[in-house]
Write a protein that holds these residues in place. Structure first.
Motif, PDB file in Angstrom:
ATOM      1  N   ALA A   6       0.873  -1.161  -0.011  1.00  0.00           N
ATOM      2  CA  ALA A   6      -0.029   0.088   0.073  1.00  0.00           C
ATOM      3  C   ALA A   6       0.765   1.283   0.028  1.00  0.00           C
ATOM      4  N   THR A   7       0.438   2.202  -0.652  1.00  0.00           N
ATOM      5  CA  THR A   7       1.093   3.450  -0.645  1.00  0.00           C
ATOM      6  C   THR A   7       0.484   4.401   0.456  1.00  0.00           C
ATOM      7  N   GLU A   8       1.133   4.748   1.359  1.00  0.00           N
ATOM      8  CA  GLU A   8       0.617   5.403   2.412  1.00  0.00           C
ATOM      9  C   GLU A   8       0.867   6.824   2.278  1.00  0.00           C
ATOM     10  N   TYR A  10       2.235  10.546   0.870  1.00  0.00           N
ATOM     11  CA  TYR A  10       1.806  11.244  -0.618  1.00  0.00           C
ATOM     12  C   TYR A  10       2.831  11.138  -1.736  1.00  0.00           C
ATOM     13  N   TYR A  14       6.807   4.061  -0.767  1.00  0.00           N
ATOM     14  CA  TYR A  14       5.932   2.956  -0.040  1.00  0.00           C
ATOM     15  C   TYR A  14       6.054   2.436   1.280  1.00  0.00           C
ATOM     16  N   ARG A  17       1.244  -2.419   4.150  1.00  0.00           N
ATOM     17  CA  ARG A  17       0.044  -2.248   4.931  1.00  0.00           C
ATOM     18  C   ARG A  17      -0.985  -3.303   4.647  1.00  0.00           C
ATOM     19  N   HIS A 279      -7.094   9.642  -3.328  1.00  0.00           N
ATOM     20  CA  HIS A 279      -5.807   9.013  -2.771  1.00  0.00           C
ATOM     21  C   HIS A 279      -5.466   9.743  -1.395  1.00  0.00           C
ATOM     22  N   CYS A 283      -5.587   6.742   1.432  1.00  0.00           N
ATOM     23  CA  CYS A 283      -4.272   6.187   2.178  1.00  0.00           C
ATOM     24  C   CYS A 283      -4.408   6.677   3.591  1.00  0.00           C
ATOM     25  N   ARG A 284      -5.292   7.462   4.142  1.00  0.00           N
ATOM     26  CA  ARG A 284      -5.185   7.997   5.512  1.00  0.00           C
ATOM     27  C   ARG A 284      -6.251   7.597   6.140  1.00  0.00           C
ATOM     28  N   ARG A 328      -2.542   5.033  -7.677  1.00  0.00           N
ATOM     29  CA  ARG A 328      -2.246   4.743  -6.329  1.00  0.00           C
ATOM     30  C   ARG A 328      -3.784   4.433  -5.617  1.00  0.00           C
ATOM     31  N   CYS A 329      -4.741   5.240  -5.901  1.00  0.00           N
ATOM     32  CA  CYS A 329      -5.866   4.887  -5.225  1.00  0.00           C
ATOM     33  C   CYS A 329      -6.300   3.456  -5.415  1.00  0.00           C
ATOM     34  N   ASN A 332      -4.006   1.034  -3.513  1.00  0.00           N
ATOM     35  CA  ASN A 332      -4.420   0.961  -2.048  1.00  0.00           C
ATOM     36  C   ASN A 332      -5.849   0.368  -1.901  1.00  0.00           C
TER      37      ASN A 332
END
Length: 516
Positions: A6-8, A10, A14, A17, A279, A283-284, A328-329, A332
């Motif tokens: 997962a790309t946490e 910004y 990477y 996760r 995104h 990611c958050r 990225r979306c 994740n």
């Protein structure tokens, strides 16, 4: 099973996760140091003025109309306190030239030193607020431009001096003038960047419901402004607890997903903003069931298919700013338990995007490979599709693209190899083993670890591969890692395998059936 990554962050790299049932043979990736992430500075530069967390200036200076130079290119000299006071008094007097005085004030406020002197004057913001809320449209617009100049200050005290006007800025977002609404949006977005006090005031004033109304505007300029304000809010440190839940409880997510594709007809601006907004949410936020329920995965998949199919020989400037957050979306969301894609066309789309952006925007190679990993991690169907579509040669060409690309290509190859003997046979039909030898000489422990894992899977499912590897000098490459603490156990296990005499004929010698 493979490992979802997962790309946490910004643009900082990477981290792993939510690994989904990682097997003991497939350790997955470890966090990537920010120094390896070369796309960060490139993307920030490309967005101009570091507009991920930044301020934007709408400045159509009227100096040219008055015979002067374009004020967007030149910053005026700072005024003395007396000169600033005289400008304020000229605005307060209500003379026939009040609009001209406001215009001179606006140009003076392009200087940050002048901004600080102005907000320290008693009644300065109150005067601007009064003109901003007046019934005279030309005065109102000129006062809004003054406030917009103040919002662009990098001094938090200037932003906080504008606190009394935030409720009016929100009120006027429902106005009929596109230019005025756009100006109010970007002023709010700039204030949000600089001051937590502004954000804390705007939330109870109802900024989320107001943005939810504005996002239904038919005007592209307003939509892009909404995306800008929302992206700044979503990046705030308090966003996961205070802002994202409110956004998810509103109609904003469904309209963002809708506009990702629809706004492309009018331009990239709004689509880029909403893609980054999504995104930041994904990611958050720990659970993305709302977005999944709204069809985020098929929407993002369709968008990537569309972009890949319509992309010209030379990609238009700024397209990478849309492709990056969309990749990225989707990456994740695929890391969420039970979320899969069954459309093999997405694999072709990824390689088309790779081909398009490899030279001009190489950071997108890592983004595409990250998604490819998450697509193939738990999907025998997509692993087989990657082979049957003859995409493996293109994938192998990326092994030497960059340090991070090497790790990700190896991880995808591990995803394929762990599916069984047939997939390993298909891998070995390519010149894979010779390509792995140089990787074993790299100083990167992550790449080395993934390379050893891939060799283990190949030798496990295709014993003849161990003998072939030995004939190519592979045992010598393995021996150099016998004294490397984090690798010595796996290296020794592989050495033991290659030194064993080959027993029964390997499945690798059998005739391979046609791959349908």
């Amino acid at each position: 099973m493979g490992t979802h990554l997962a790309t946490e962050g910004y643009l900082t790299g990477y981290v792993t996760r939510g690994n989904t049932q990682t097997s003991s043979q497939h350790p997955g990736a470890t966090p990537v140091p920010p120094s390896l992430w070369q796309g960060a500075s490139a993307l920030r530069k490309a967005r101009r003025e570091e507009q991920l967390v930044s301020k934007r200036l709408l400045r159509e200076d009227s100096a040219a109309e008055e015979g002067g130079q374009d004020g967007a290119d030149t910053v005026p000299d700072p005024l003395s306190e007396d000169e600033v006071l005289e400008l304020l008094r000229a605005v307060q007097r209500g003379s026939e030239d009040r609009k001209g005085s406001l215009g001179r004030l606006r140009r003076a406020l392009q200087n940050e030193d002048t901004q600080q002197k102005f907000v320290r004057l008693d009644g300065s913001i109150r005067t601007l607020t009064g003109l901003f809320t007046s019934s005279l449209a030309d005065m109102q617009l000129e006062a809004a431009r003054c406030l917009h100049e103040l919002s662009h200050s990098s001094d938090p005290t200037v932003a906080e001096a504008c606190l009394p006007v935030t409720s009016y800025l929100l009120t006027y977002l429902s106005g009929h003038s596109v230019e005025f609404t756009e100006l109010c949006l970007y002023t709010l977005g700039n204030l949000v960047v600089e001051s937590e006090a502004v954000r804390k005031q705007l939330l109870p004033q109802g900024i989320i419901p107001v943005l939810a109304s504005c996002i239904q505007s038919p005007h592209e300029a307003v939509l892009e402004g909404v995306g800008y304000v929302l992206s700044q809010l979503l990046q705030a440190k308090e966003s996961p607890m205070e802002i994202i839940p409110q956004v998810l409880d509103s109609v904003l997510p469904q309209h963002m997903l809708r506009l990702l594709c629809f706004s492309l007809k009018a331009g990239l601006g709004a689509a880029v903003e909403f893609a980054w907004c999504l995104h930041y949410i994904i990611c958050r936020h720990k659970s993305n069931t709302v977005l999944l329920g709204l069809g985020a995965v098929p929407t993002l998949t369709s968008l990537l298919l569309h972009l890949a199919s319509e992309i010209p020989q030379d990609a238009p400037e700024g397209l990478e700013l849309l492709v990056c957050p969309v990749l990225r979306c989707l990456s994740n969301l695929l890391a969420e338990t039970g979320c899969q894609v069954w459309d093999e066309r997405l694999l072709i789309a990824l390689f088309l995007l790779l081909q398009c952006f490899l030279q001009q925007h190489p950071f997108l190679v890592q983004e595409c490979l990250w998604l490819l990993n998450n697509l193939t991690a738990d999907s025998p169907f997509l692993c087989s599709a990657l082979l049957s579509l003859d995409l493996l040669p293109a994938l192998l060409q990326l092994l030497q693209c960059s340090q991070m690309a090497t790790v990700l290509v190896l991880t995808v190859l591990c995803n394929i190899a762990e599916k069984g003997p047939f997939q390993c046979q298909r891998l070995l039909q390519q010149p894979l083993l010779p390509l792995l030898l140089p990787i074993l000489a790299l100083p990167d422990p992550e790449a080395l670890g993934q390379c050893l894992e891939l060799l283990h899977l190949l030798f496990l499912h295709c014993p003849q591969a161990a003998a072939d590897f030995t004939r190519q000098g592979g045992h010598q490459a393995l021996e150099q890692h016998q004294n490397t603490p984090e690798l010595q156990e796996r290296a020794q296990a592989l050495l033991d395998t290659v030194r064993q005499p080959l027993g029964a004929p390997s499945p690798c010698h059998t005739t391979l059936p046609a791959f349908s």
